[in-house]
Design a protein around this motif. Sequence first.
Motif, PDB file in Angstrom:
ATOM      1  N   UNK A 157      -2.349  -0.865  -9.026  1.00  0.00           N
ATOM      2  CA  UNK A 157      -2.902  -2.010  -8.846  1.00  0.00           C
ATOM      3  C   UNK A 157      -2.260  -3.007  -8.762  1.00  0.00           C
ATOM      4  N   UNK A 158      -1.083  -3.148  -9.334  1.00  0.00           N
ATOM      5  CA  UNK A 158       0.047  -4.183  -9.314  1.00  0.00           C
ATOM      6  C   UNK A 158       0.718  -4.307  -8.062  1.00  0.00           C
ATOM      7  N   UNK A 213       0.724  -1.268  -0.003  1.00  0.00           N
ATOM      8  CA  UNK A 213      -0.028  -0.146  -0.092  1.00  0.00           C
ATOM      9  C   UNK A 213       0.985   0.993   0.125  1.00  0.00           C
ATOM     10  N   UNK A 214       1.951   1.194   0.815  1.00  0.00           N
ATOM     11  CA  UNK A 214       2.827   2.254   0.854  1.00  0.00           C
ATOM     12  C   UNK A 214       3.366   2.696  -0.374  1.00  0.00           C
ATOM     13  N   UNK A 215       3.854   1.588  -0.975  1.00  0.00           N
ATOM     14  CA  UNK A 215       4.734   1.588  -2.493  1.00  0.00           C
ATOM     15  C   UNK A 215       3.589   2.074  -3.542  1.00  0.00           C
ATOM     16  N   UNK A 216       2.383   1.628  -3.246  1.00  0.00           N
ATOM     17  CA  UNK A 216       1.183   2.186  -4.300  1.00  0.00           C
ATOM     18  C   UNK A 216       1.050   3.755  -4.393  1.00  0.00           C
ATOM     19  N   UNK A 267      -0.022  -7.543  -5.893  1.00  0.00           N
ATOM     20  CA  UNK A 267       1.309  -8.485  -5.631  1.00  0.00           C
ATOM     21  C   UNK A 267       1.570  -8.557  -4.217  1.00  0.00           C
ATOM     22  N   UNK A 268       1.312  -7.327  -3.296  1.00  0.00           N
ATOM     23  CA  UNK A 268       1.623  -7.451  -1.790  1.00  0.00           C
ATOM     24  C   UNK A 268       0.551  -8.474  -1.137  1.00  0.00           C
ATOM     25  N   UNK A 269      -0.816  -8.472  -1.968  1.00  0.00           N
ATOM     26  CA  UNK A 269      -1.857  -9.290  -1.132  1.00  0.00           C
ATOM     27  C   UNK A 269      -1.359 -10.888  -1.504  1.00  0.00           C
ATOM     28  N   UNK A 270      -1.095 -10.994  -2.775  1.00  0.00           N
ATOM     29  CA  UNK A 270      -0.702 -12.528  -3.137  1.00  0.00           C
ATOM     30  C   UNK A 270       0.364 -12.975  -2.149  1.00  0.00           C
ATOM     31  N   UNK A 271       1.447 -12.046  -2.194  1.00  0.00           N
ATOM     32  CA  UNK A 271       2.779 -12.312  -1.546  1.00  0.00           C
ATOM     33  C   UNK A 271       2.570 -12.809  -0.257  1.00  0.00           C
ATOM     34  N   UNK A 296       6.258 -17.455  -4.961  1.00  0.00           N
ATOM     35  CA  UNK A 296       6.036 -18.150  -6.149  1.00  0.00           C
ATOM     36  C   UNK A 296       4.960 -17.853  -7.118  1.00  0.00           C
ATOM     37  N   UNK A 297       3.881 -18.183  -6.334  1.00  0.00           N
ATOM     38  CA  UNK A 297       2.602 -17.831  -7.075  1.00  0.00           C
ATOM     39  C   UNK A 297       2.283 -16.483  -7.509  1.00  0.00           C
ATOM     40  N   UNK A 298       2.639 -15.429  -6.849  1.00  0.00           N
ATOM     41  CA  UNK A 298       2.674 -14.099  -7.352  1.00  0.00           C
ATOM     42  C   UNK A 298       3.316 -13.950  -8.654  1.00  0.00           C
TER      43      UNK A 298
END
Length: 375
Positions: A340-341, A46-49, A345-349, A355-357
């Motif tokens: 969005x990415x 979120x911070x990076x976004x 990505x943070x959520x999937x990570x 690996x999935x992300x």
Amino acid sequence: MNASVALGVTGFSLIAVTYGLARFAWGLMMPAVMKDIPFSVHLAGIVAACSYLSYCLSTAAAPGLVMRFGARRVACLAALCAAAGLLLLACAFAPLMLAAGLLIAGLSAGIASPAIASAVSAGLPSAQQDAANTAINAGTSAGIMLSVPILLLLPGGWRAACVAFAVLALLCLLPTWRYLPEDRRKGDRDRTGWRDLVRQRSLLRLAIVAFISGSSSAAWWSFGPEILRNHLHLDAHASSLLWLIGGGAGIAGALTGAARRWFSMAQIYRLSLCCMALPLLVLASLNGFSGWLFPAVALGGAGYVTLSGVLLVYGAAATPDSAATGVGVAFFMLAAGQVVGSMLFGAVYAGPGASVALVGFAALALGMMVVVPGR
């Protein structure tokens, strides 16, 4: 100094500061920042976004600012935003202050690219503009390369590095004011409405490509050092070296204009997407250090800078009467995808895992090979 060379060097330097230092250096700083100011991986996304979000907003506003105030003044504003955001980062003691610093610093890159594209359009013959724009765009890599030794060697850690970055941003003010032309256009032909832009199929296609490609790029540029440190368990020096290699390889993007002698722009575009996807797949397949990381991250850095240069050229060509408008649309959608990415990505990570992300975001880049952004 020759006027065209001075314009090119000034634009290259400003892009190095606004992109390489004010935006992408955050990815390298983030592991150290998370030790001093603890926050979760999900919050890191979120911070990076915030940086990407402000980049989005400033890119959307940039064409109007250039039209009203001129390329020179808007480019100087970019340098000031970079310095202010970096100084706020240096003083931060909470995630909210980090987010605010990234928000202000992110404004700088969003207005720098359209302003410089407008200056190139006004100051150089049309035959030289594509090569100049792609060469200037490669300044991103120079900034990333510069950030690594400053972060590693400067006493005081990431806070002192942010102050040094801010000083470099302020040093860009004088040459920017001296060598960039005004290009303040107030004619009706430059006032392209959003309805007119939406009707252009090539510009719509460009926007879709930029959005999805931007989403894919956020995996490396927002989380690359974090993955190297915590997923592959590399030490700080190895991670910094790989970040330096990835950023330095982006200088290859300066050759995009020359590469058009042998390849079409569509071929360069597809090749850049392949290069962006490869390092993500390599990272997903490894559990520790491997020599394959070096060529992989080099291709990834070259691929991203080349892709952004291709989008810049397509954007400028889509609105020839106002280069800042087409470039603004392309870079706005690129940044929107990165917003969005980063969050996705943070959520999937944090959930299914790195690996999935990584595989999923590599698939995004490869999937866009079937959609060429413009004619």
